[in-house]
Write an enzyme that holds these catalytic residues in place. Structure first.
Site, PDB file in Angstrom:
ATOM      1  N   HIS A   1       0.826  -1.018   0.027  1.00  0.00           N
ATOM      2  CA  HIS A   1      -0.129  -0.048  -0.074  1.00  0.00           C
ATOM      3  C   HIS A   1       1.002   1.347   0.007  1.00  0.00           C
ATOM      4  O   HIS A   1       0.842   2.216  -0.722  1.00  0.00           O
ATOM      5  CB  HIS A   1      -1.157  -0.101   1.368  1.00  0.00           C
ATOM      6  CG  HIS A   1      -1.783   1.153   1.412  1.00  0.00           C
ATOM      7  ND1 HIS A   1      -2.207   1.675   2.469  1.00  0.00           N
ATOM      8  CD2 HIS A   1      -2.242   2.024   0.607  1.00  0.00           C
ATOM      9  CE1 HIS A   1      -3.104   2.916   2.383  1.00  0.00           C
ATOM     10  NE2 HIS A   1      -3.095   3.036   0.961  1.00  0.00           N
TER      11      HIS A   1
ATOM     12  N   GLU B   1       2.366   1.915  -3.388  1.00  0.00           N
ATOM     13  CA  GLU B   1       1.381   2.565  -4.249  1.00  0.00           C
ATOM     14  C   GLU B   1       1.366   4.092  -4.004  1.00  0.00           C
ATOM     15  O   GLU B   1       1.096   4.895  -5.010  1.00  0.00           O
ATOM     16  CB  GLU B   1       0.125   1.823  -3.819  1.00  0.00           C
ATOM     17  CG  GLU B   1      -1.282   2.572  -4.548  1.00  0.00           C
ATOM     18  CD  GLU B   1      -2.415   3.061  -3.695  1.00  0.00           C
ATOM     19  OE1 GLU B   1      -2.723   3.981  -3.622  1.00  0.00           O
ATOM     20  OE2 GLU B   1      -2.704   2.143  -3.064  1.00  0.00           O
ATOM     21  N   HIS B   2       1.388   4.533  -2.892  1.00  0.00           N
ATOM     22  CA  HIS B   2       1.493   6.056  -2.726  1.00  0.00           C
ATOM     23  C   HIS B   2       2.844   6.518  -3.228  1.00  0.00           C
ATOM     24  O   HIS B   2       2.789   7.625  -3.976  1.00  0.00           O
ATOM     25  CB  HIS B   2       1.636   6.262  -1.163  1.00  0.00           C
ATOM     26  CG  HIS B   2      -0.076   6.263  -0.471  1.00  0.00           C
ATOM     27  ND1 HIS B   2      -0.407   7.434  -0.133  1.00  0.00           N
ATOM     28  CD2 HIS B   2      -0.810   5.436  -0.466  1.00  0.00           C
ATOM     29  CE1 HIS B   2      -1.654   7.183   0.349  1.00  0.00           C
ATOM     30  NE2 HIS B   2      -1.930   5.562   0.190  1.00  0.00           N
TER      31      HIS B   2
ATOM     32  N   GLU C   1      -4.439   7.736   6.375  1.00  0.00           N
ATOM     33  CA  GLU C   1      -5.451   6.983   5.887  1.00  0.00           C
ATOM     34  C   GLU C   1      -6.199   5.913   6.672  1.00  0.00           C
ATOM     35  O   GLU C   1      -7.154   5.693   7.000  1.00  0.00           O
ATOM     36  CB  GLU C   1      -5.000   6.523   4.593  1.00  0.00           C
ATOM     37  CG  GLU C   1      -6.068   5.793   3.490  1.00  0.00           C
ATOM     38  CD  GLU C   1      -5.591   5.290   2.514  1.00  0.00           C
ATOM     39  OE1 GLU C   1      -6.027   4.484   1.713  1.00  0.00           O
ATOM     40  OE2 GLU C   1      -4.263   5.725   2.153  1.00  0.00           O
TER      41      GLU C   1
END
Length: 938
Positions: free
Chosen positions: A30, A33-34, A111
């Site tokens: 994750h 991905e950022h 997040e």
């Protein structure tokens, strides 16, 4: 509109996700991905791609699932090739500098903290934690500052090097599928794509294979019950099974078939029986098709039921009814079902390009090439044995049972590691273990669905009986109502959209009336649910919901049988009744609904802001206080009778219809369906559809309230500037201003200041009164709301400097981008209907608003835009700040639930000492001038 401009889009799917996270760096997939979007070797600016897209009317997004990661963007066609090159560089040579790693981990952490209060995430995390050791289902997919920064530093793990290693291994061309959509010649498009994407590394390294881990649980635990304390005040029961992966059976889709029966709401269904007993309000049965629910190692099948208070106290009987229904399905075996999906697939409306390419690039990982476009939608063949295989596995002995309830508060002494969910594990009473292990009898009230009278068989396109028009025309207008109509001659599908608002002056008379109105609409939907469910199965969609000033009815579907659904709805409306048990069930449910709204910082912030701005708007808290009083069925029926006595009904019909049918035919006979069936009278005056808005003082006011969920670390700050009564030109200027603001706002407040995951400017149209705002959703564990407001003002100062120094070229680029967005063709009829319905809903009727706004943009000047913004950058601006502040305490509390019956106003720190505090909303607004009702017409 005459123009046919369309967006171009691309999406790339990588067959790697959170299952591949290393054990010592949870959340790495994750995080990567950022990070890949933080600049590339060819285009090093951190937010350069976002800035490019914003200048050219585009957008982008990405998501990480268990076994796949998807990136997508869209942009105006003219800039598609350059955008493709910029985007491809993230996979060819991402920059990923160490400084950006340290900052972006804060966005990942924000997040994660925003996800913590959501019960769906908490339940998934807890369920995953039940998996056997070493199974990827149990991994912590989100990642946070603890797993990606603090612990790695303590253990001398170099997160930056591990990110690059993960990228080199998995972001490889042979793991990728790409889909693009653009109005180019195929040869031209292929040439572009090959030229750009051939540079993506192809390292050929093997990735982990999870397909041999097909059972995530060591042994079935059907004699265990997991109780959980939810964030929301809601009773929910989930019964889940981990089945062998079903992806290879996509042509049969056995779980679709089973879920269609389990989730059925008609006569003989689980939910029908539970509703009759007043034990349940909603039921979902099936597989969500998320990566967590469906992957190469298992497929989850769940039955999730929203219980009433009475249902919670009888939850073992509810579970037994589910097991009885499953046993009935297993005994009768699979049955050939109606081929409804084929009609829906054939006549489906086009998706937005960005969503379409994202769907296709994922399908390319799942299906053979001949089924890329349809593999996820169609049931190609009927195979009883393939369906029976998973159906036979849905037994009590292999079920996991999870029960959520606020009544568990204080009784659950275990805590899930990552989301802090309180839970307990207990043995199921022996009597139920013995019952479910034996040959228990079937329930005669449970049976398969009957024949469906709503299934369309006529798909012919109607011949127009009147001249074509670009916009809806008024075909009925009298003291009781108004009807607008437009025949669809563009999309040419046998479907109709019909929308109505039933305006009633009594709704806004008091908070009690608003509560009774909410109860009325909820119970009306409940009364309709069983008889109207067949319509839903037949792809006839309907929705009833309470608006501020009236009841909204929305319908959509094949025109052949849609009239049956409208007549059914109005019949139930005309003959509305309820029982004390149903009434009590929805009283309790509405208490929970209001509570859920009040504990969410963003919802509470909106409620406070609108309570200040809109005169005579009743707050959710006032409604909550009413629902806690002694209301009865008599109160409800008195209200309903008054509601139906005086109405003004306004509607819009668009699609495969003719005006004659709308006026005098037996399908949408406007006068018959509403006037005769409801027997209503016209109100003395046409009810308003807007509120009057206060004129804020020419100074800075601050309303700072405490978040009502003491276990939630999230805070929210919104800084709002009121512009006032303005015309269409100034509304267009405001849109242009906010468009200029979006990327700098993201870059300043999120990327550089790392204040939170969600930061955004908004163009505010509050009952016709204009304004703009900047919102930051942050965490009390990191920043105070006063500090965040200071940073918002710093951003606006920085933005002011950018605007003053804005080049003519940059200004014109943004103007052109907004024009192109407004000229962009609708991808489906629903987009046109939404736009026209807004005009009807607000009774403005400027159906050619887009054309008028385009004309404004063609002659707007940079100086005009800068002056418009500068009007707000002085001490006498009409500025309102709304803070919802978490007082999050990491110490364990005796209760997860707090009092939500009173707003708690908080003092400002010295940072905001000059702001005038609002500590009594009614006292503050009572002294202010009210703007007249205002509509933006020209």
């Amino acid at each position: 509109m005459s123009s046919i401009i369309s967006q171009s889009a691309a999406a790339l799917c990588i067959s790697v996700g959170s299952f591949s996270d290393p054990a010592d760096l949870p959340g790495l997939a994750h995080f990567l991905e950022h990070m890949v979007f933080m600049g590339s070797e060819k285009y090093p600016a951190e937010n350069g791609f976002d800035a490019f897209l914003k200048r050219h009317g585009g957008s982008d997004n990405a998501s990480t699932d268990c076994e796949r990661t998807i990136f997508k963007f869209d942009v105006q066609r003219k800039y598609f090739r350059e955008a493709l090159d910029r985007w491809a560089q993230f996979f060819i040579g991402p920059l990923m500098i160490p400084d950006a790693v340290d900052r972006e981990v804060e966005a990942v952490d924000s997040e994660y903290q925003m996800a913590q209060p959501l019960d769906s995430n908490r339940k998934e995390m807890l369920f995953g934690g039940l998996a056997k050791a070493g199974h990827p289902m149990s991994k912590f997919f989100w990642g946070n500052a603890q797993t990606l920064k603090n612990e790695p530093r303590e253990k001398n793990i170099n997160t930056y090097e591990r990110l690059r290693e993960f990228w080199r291994r998995y972001y490889s061309a042979h793991y990728m599928t790409l889909a693009v959509q653009s109005k180019e010649t195929l040869d031209n498009l292929e040439e572009w794509v090959r030229e750009i994407f051939i540079k993506i590394p192809n390292n050929g390294q093997p990735r982990a294979d999870f397909s041999d881990l097909q059972d995530p649980f060591d042994t079935p635990d059907f004699n265990k019950l997991y109780r959980v304390v939810p964030v929301r005040k809601i009773h929910a029961l989930t019964i889940s099974w981990a089945l062998p992966p079903q992806g290879k059976h996509y042509r049969v889709k056995p779980l679709h078939y089973i879920s269609w029966l389990i989730g059925h709401e008609g006569a003989g269904s689980i939910l029908s029986l539970l509703r009759k007993k007043c034990w349940a309000l909603a039921l979902f049965g099936g597989n969500s098709e998320s990566g967590f629910d469906q992957n190469t190692t298992y497929s989850i099948f769940s039955v999730s039921i929203t219980l009433s208070d009475e249902g919670f106290h009888n939850f073992f009987q509810v579970i037994h009814i589910v097991f009885q229904y499953l046993k009935m399905l297993q005994s009768v075996g699979p049955q050939q079902r109606w081929e409804i999906e084929a009609s829906e697939f054939h006549y489906q409306e086009q998706m937005e390009p960005i969503e379409f390419v994202a769907n296709i690039c994922e399908n390319m990982q799942l299906f053979p090439k001949e089924d890329f476009l349809r593999g996820d939608q169609l049931m190609f063949e009927y195979n009883p044995e393939v369906i029976s295989a998973p159906l036979r596995l849905l037994t009590p002995a292999t079920a996991n049972i999870l029960l959520l309830s606020p009544e568990h508060d204080g009784l659950c002494h275990l805590k899930e590691k990552w989301f802090g969910t309180q839970y307990s594990v207990e043995d199921i009473p022996q009597e139920y273990c013995d019952l479910w292990a034996g040959d228990f009898p079937l329930n005669p009230d449970l049976h398969l669905p009957a024949e469906n009278r709503f299934i369309a068989t006529d798909f012919t396109l109607k011949t127009s009986d009147c001249p074509d028009t670009d916009f809806p025309v008024k075909i009925i207008d009298n003291e009781r109502g108004r009807l607008w109509f437009r025949k669809d001659n563009k999309f040419k599908i046998p479907k109709v959209y019909a929308r109505f608002q039933l305006l009633a002056p009594i709704i806004q008379e008091s908070p009690k009336n608003l509560v009774l109105f909410d109860l009325f609409v909820n119970i009306l939907a409940h009364n309709l649910a069983e008889t109207a469910y067949d319509a839903d199965v037949a792809q006839l969609e309907y929705m009833l919901f309470p608006g501020d000033h009236g009841l909204f009815i929305r319908l959509k579907g094949f025109n052949h049988k849609l009239s049956l659904l409208l007549n059914l709805i109005v019949d139930h409306l005309a003959n509305f009744s309820t029982t004390p048990n149903v009434f009590s069930m929805f009283i309790e449910q509405l208490k929970k609904t209001y509570y859920i709204i009040l504990i969410k910082p963003d919802q509470l912030g909106r409620d406070v802001r609108l309570q200040i701005l809109e005169h005579h708007r009743w707050s959710v808290m006032q409604k909550y206080k009413v629902i806690m009083t002694d209301l009865g069925v008599t109160d409800l029926m008195d209200f309903v009778n008054r509601f139906k006595a005086e109405l003004f009904v306004e509607g819009l019909i668009q699609g495969n219809f003719t005006s004659a049918v709308s006026l005098i035919g037996n399908l949408f006979h406007f006068r018959h369906v509403f006037t005769l069936k409801l027997q209503y009278k016209a109100p003395p005056a046409e009810p308003p559809v807007l509120f009057r808005v206060v004129e804020l003082p020419q100074t800075h006011h601050l309303c700072k309230v405490q978040s009502l969920n003491k276990a939630d670390a999230n805070s929210e700050v919104t800084v709002y500037y009121q512009t006032g009564l303005k015309n269409l030109r100034e509304h267009t200027l405001m849109e242009l201003l906010v468009m200029h603001m979006e990327e700098p706002c993201f870059d300043f407040l999120r990327t550089k200041e790392t204040l939170g995951y969600q930061v955004y400017p908004s163009c505010r149209n509050t009952s016709g009164v204009l304004g703009f705002s900047v919102t930051v959703e942050t965490q009390a564990t990191k920043f105070s709301t006063d500090f965040v407001e200071g940073k918002i003002e710093a951003f606006l100062d920085n933005f002011e400097e950018k605007m003053v120094n804005l080049s003519d070229e940059a200004f014109q680029t943004q103007v052109t981008a907004l024009i192109k967005l407004k000229e962009c063709e609708d991808t489906q009829l629903g987009e046109e209907v939404d736009r026209n319905w807004f005009e009807v809903l607000t009774q403005q009727y400027v159906f050619d608003r887009l054309n008028k706004e385009i004309e404004v943009l063609k002659n707007v000047t940079k100086d005009e835009l800068v002056s418009f913004f500068m009007e707000h950058r002085h001490a006498s601006s009409r500025k309102l700040s709304i803070h919802v502040c978490s007082l999050f305490d990491t110490e364990e509390k005796t209760s997860s639930y707090g009092d939500v019956s009173e707003l708690i106003f908080l003092p400002a720190s010295p940072i905001l000492a000059k702001a005038s505090r609002i500590t009594d909303i009614r006292a503050f607004t009572s002294s202010l001038n009210l703007h007249p009702y205002h509509k933006i017409l020209q």
